[in-house]
Design an enzyme around this catalytic site. Structure first.
Site: not given
Length: 522
Positions: A128, A153, A155, A160, A352, A410, A414-415, A495
């Site tokens: 993603r 970024e 992923n 998810s 990253k 950064k 992740e998350g 989002r």
């Protein structure tokens, strides 16, 4: 029944919550969400609706189309980077020393490849790529600067919310069809006009394409076994399964269960959920029929079932490896003949540091043979800065001192909830010690345009100024130097978060799920 319907229509037109959101819109949207599995689990056995917007978010149609078109190119980039472990580990070398977690992932990669060629040449990527439209207000107050689609970024593990996002797109299509006046009432003027003029609510195919990708990997594995020397007919008994590697007490379980059910309903493929600890206790590697090239095939077995695909929805955080047992399970999976989604090399390709190095002049061209494709990718790169050498660190300090609010620090995580923004980033950077800073990169801050949006969380709604982040899913199945079996865009995620909120994770509690309302000419 007619009088009841009329009463509901009057309620929809006139009644509002204290926040100004039409009550019927809240009722319709949350009723649809809970009926159709748009939920999260704050604790095992209990469910609430997922944080969501009650209306779609206005987004540039051109930016949306460009982000979708880039998905197959980014898929190919990940495969190319992961297939060059010498370059990958070389880029991460300094980071590995300052970041023990990334260093341990690199160790898994080295140990898995030490014995020779990969046991499974096929790789499944469910990626993603996340973007924002950089559209800062003009200094003279006369509107906004021209929008730029910039990548936040890429992923490559546990990407998810694909399935819940598909449901959100359906939810917004429903409320826009049955209650357009209520939806228009919570949008700003230009967006309401676009909605009235028939602006597009794009369909979201993630709930079909993501399980289709898992099924394609499952079928490819079975075809390998059936065609292997001395294999004969497919083995008797239950067919191989897809293992979902999950976190204990997973809050985002509905998103995963929707994918699991679609995999069964569309393809008859069974999924089994296991934590890394459960795999450490119960998984086995057994010798299977050799590959056609003669190399051994160590098959992964869990609970008496052969594993065709290991799909990670965990493993991206140090918290997922509390003991050595979890690391041993990750290494066993990596050594096995199961198709991994992702391989540890894919996971490292999404760090990253790799993102920052790929933005350097000439770096993309090593992996992207098409000059046109390389230029299209590079156009989405925000300013990315290394902190590795003393000169690079001093240059980064000068940037943050000149514009304290203009950058994001950064780490290789992740998350959600890991980045440091604005003045906090400037202060953290200034306090960094040598040997620590190599684990971070500095990124230009993206300035999206805020729009009016109705948000709902925990059965409460409000109207706020919000910004959005677009994620485009891509699926890839290929490897071993052969043409890809699958490479395409596979749905999207939007989002939204209140203006002034820095982090963007839904599960982490910062943002809500939304969907795009495509505007022309912006």
């Amino acid at each position: 029944m007619a009088p009841v319907a009329c009463a509901l229509l009057v309620f929809s037109t006139h009644a509002s919550t204290a926040s100004g959101v039409p009550s019927a819109l809240v009722s319709r949207a949350l009723g649809w969400a809970n009926t159709n599995g748009v939920q999260m689990s704050p604790q095992p056995g209990s469910f609430v609706h997922a944080p969501l917007s009650l209306s779609p978010f206005p987004l540039s149609a051109d930016g949306f189309a460009r982000a979708r078109a880039l998905a197959p190119i980014f898929n190919e980039l990940v495969e190319a980077v992961a297939s060059d472990p010498e370059w990958l580990l070389g880029v991460l070398e300094a980071t590995l020393e300052s970041d023990p977690f990334t260093g341990r992932l690199a160790r898994v990669l080295r140990e898995a490849t030490r014995a020779g060629p990969e046991a499974q040449p096929l790789h499944l990527g469910i990626h993603r790529s996340d973007y924002m439209l950089d559209e800062p207000a003009r200094a003279d107050g006369g509107g906004y600067e021209p929008a730029r689609l910039l990548q936040i970024e890429l992923n490559t593990i546990a990407s998810s919310f694909g399935c819940l996002s598909a449901r959100i797109s359906q939810l917004h299509a429903y409320v826009c069809a049955v209650a357009p006046a209520d939806v228009a009432a919570v949008l700003d003027g230009p967006a309401a006009a676009e909605l009235a003029a028939g602006a597009e609510l794009p369909s979201n195919a993630a709930l079909e394409m993501l399980p289709d990708a898992l099924a394609a990997a499952h079928a490819a594995y079975i075809a390998q076994v059936a065609g292997a020397p001395s294999a004969g007919a497919p083995p008797a008994g239950a067919p191989p399964v897809v293992v979902f590697v999950v976190q204990p007490g997973e809050r985002n379980v509905a998103d995963q269960r929707l994918l699991e059910l679609a995999l069964w309903e569309r393809h008859g493929v069974q999924a089994v959920r296991c934590t890394l600890a459960e795999l450490a206790a119960g998984a086995q590697l057994r010798d299977g029929p050799a590959h056609p090239n003669g190399s051994p095939r160590p098959c992964l077995w869990v609970g008496g079932r052969e594993v065709a695909v290991a799909y990670f929805r965990a493993g991206y955080s140090p918290d997922d490896y509390p003991t050595e047992a979890e690391w041993a399970a990750r290494l066993a999976i990596e050594r096995s003949a199961a198709v991994k989604c992702p391989t540890v090399a894919y996971q490292l390709a999404g760090t990253k540091k790799v993102q920052q190095v790929l933005a350097e002049p000439g770096a993309l061209e090593r992996f992207v043979p098409s000059a046109e494709h390389a230029a299209a990718l590079r156009a989405t790169f925000a300013g990315l800065f290394s902190l590795q050498t003393d000169d690079e660190y001093e240059a980064a300090l000068r940037l943050t001192r000149a514009d304290e609010d203009g950058y994001v620090l950064k780490p290789q995580r992740e998350g959600g909830g890991n980045n440091i923004y604005g003045r906090d980033a400037a202060a953290r950077l200034a306090a960094m010690r040598a040997g620590e800073r190599e684990g971070y990169i500095l990124m230009e801050r993206i300035r999206p345009r805020a729009r009016r949006l109705a948000l709902a969380r925990n059965n409460e709604a409000c109207i706020t100024e919000a910004v959005c982040e677009l994620g485009v899913f891509g699926v890839f199945l290929g490897g071993g130097g052969q043409p890809a079996l699958l490479n395409r865009a596979a749905g999207h995620l939007l989002r939204a978060k209140p203006l002034g909120t820095d982090e963007g994770g839904v599960a982490a509690g910062f943002a809500v799920l939304s969907s795009p309302l495509l505007e022309r000419g912006i």
